[in-house]
Design a protein around this motif. Structure first.
Motif, PDB file in Angstrom:
ATOM      1  N   UNK A  31       0.831  -1.202   0.000  1.00 50.85           N
ATOM      2  CA  UNK A  31       0.000   0.000   0.000  1.00 50.85           C
ATOM      3  C   UNK A  31       0.868   1.256   0.000  1.00 50.85           C
ATOM      4  N   UNK A  32       1.936   1.264   0.792  1.00 51.61           N
ATOM      5  CA  UNK A  32       2.858   2.406   0.800  1.00 51.61           C
ATOM      6  C   UNK A  32       3.485   2.584  -0.581  1.00 51.61           C
ATOM      7  N   UNK A  33       3.837   1.489  -1.247  1.00 56.46           N
ATOM      8  CA  UNK A  33       4.411   1.541  -2.592  1.00 56.46           C
ATOM      9  C   UNK A  33       3.414   2.174  -3.554  1.00 56.46           C
ATOM     10  N   UNK A  34       2.130   1.769  -3.454  1.00 56.04           N
ATOM     11  CA  UNK A  34       1.091   2.330  -4.326  1.00 56.04           C
ATOM     12  C   UNK A  34       0.926   3.831  -4.092  1.00 56.04           C
ATOM     13  N   UNK A  35       0.924   4.239  -2.837  1.00 56.20           N
ATOM     14  CA  UNK A  35       0.777   5.666  -2.517  1.00 56.20           C
ATOM     15  C   UNK A  35       1.952   6.464  -3.082  1.00 56.20           C
ATOM     16  N   UNK A  36       3.176   5.951  -2.931  1.00 55.44           N
ATOM     17  CA  UNK A  36       4.357   6.638  -3.502  1.00 55.44           C
ATOM     18  C   UNK A  36       4.241   6.745  -5.016  1.00 55.44           C
ATOM     19  N   UNK A  37       3.790   5.676  -5.662  1.00 55.41           N
ATOM     20  CA  UNK A  37       3.660   5.661  -7.113  1.00 55.41           C
ATOM     21  C   UNK A  37       2.639   6.698  -7.585  1.00 55.41           C
ATOM     22  N   UNK A  38       1.507   6.765  -6.922  1.00 50.36           N
ATOM     23  CA  UNK A  38       0.504   7.773  -7.278  1.00 50.36           C
ATOM     24  C   UNK A  38       1.085   9.168  -7.063  1.00 50.36           C
ATOM     25  N   UNK A  39       1.772   9.358  -5.944  1.00 46.21           N
ATOM     26  CA  UNK A  39       2.379  10.653  -5.655  1.00 46.21           C
ATOM     27  C   UNK A  39       3.365  11.083  -6.727  1.00 46.21           C
ATOM     28  N   UNK A  40       4.140  10.141  -7.248  1.00 48.97           N
ATOM     29  CA  UNK A  40       5.127  10.463  -8.298  1.00 48.97           C
ATOM     30  C   UNK A  40       4.455  10.786  -9.615  1.00 48.97           C
TER      31      UNK A  40
END
Length: 176
Positions: free
Chosen positions: A136-145
């Motif tokens: 989930x943290x990986x997904x949030x970082x990806x969306x943020x980028x």
């Protein structure tokens, strides 16, 4: 400049950073990241070995700054925590290298339906992440980028809502 940024701008020693540090605030934490002067390294620009050497020099410069300023940073962080009620994390940028020191990892409760859980489980099964939480943290970082411009516009809109709300009449809730 908000109150917290202003406080740090006035409180930090002038010789710590090039320019004004970036101060990011959320409900849990204040992150202060300053720019350090890049070290001079020899070699041809663009050479892979030279790039590795420059990155190593930048990382070394950040490590030296972290060690040299530890006592003062801790005292300033303690003052800020008492004043603003949030933990303080530090970081530095040097050239192309950015490092954060001991910033918070805060648990967040969420409810997901099966299709969303399957996405997380796929990331875990593919060894992209070790757990659903990490996925989930990986997904949030990806969306943020990938949605940085949209997220920035959304933050500006929320900030404008707060400003307009604060300019409105005082609430008389509970009076009467």
């Amino acid at each position: 400049m908000n109150t917290i940024e202003g406080w740090f701008a006035g409180r930090l020693p002038d010789d710590w950073f090039e320019g004004t540090p970036e101060v990011t605030v959320d409900r849990d934490e204040i992150v202060v990241v300053g720019t350090l002067p890049a070290p001079e390294v020899g070699g041809e620009k663009g050479d892979a070995e030279d790039t590795d050497g420059a990155r190593a020099a930048e990382s070394g410069r950040i490590k030296r700054w972290r060690e040299d300023t530890r006592g003062k940073r801790m005292r300033i962080a303690d003052e800020a925590q008492r004043r603003f009620g949030a933990k303080v994390a530090w970081g530095a940028v040097c050239g192309d290298t950015r490092e954060l020191f001991t910033n918070l990892s805060v648990p967040v409760m969420t409810r997901l339906r099966q299709p969303e859980r399957r996405v997380l489980d796929t990331l875990v099964d593919a060894n992209v992440a070790r757990s659903r939480s990490e996925a989930l943290a990986w997904c949030v970082r990806l969306v943020g980028q990938h949605e940085d411009e949209w997220i920035s516009r959304l933050r500006e809109a929320v900030s404008a809502v707060y400003e307009v709300r604060d300019e409105g009449p005082a609430s008389d809730a509970g009076a009467g």
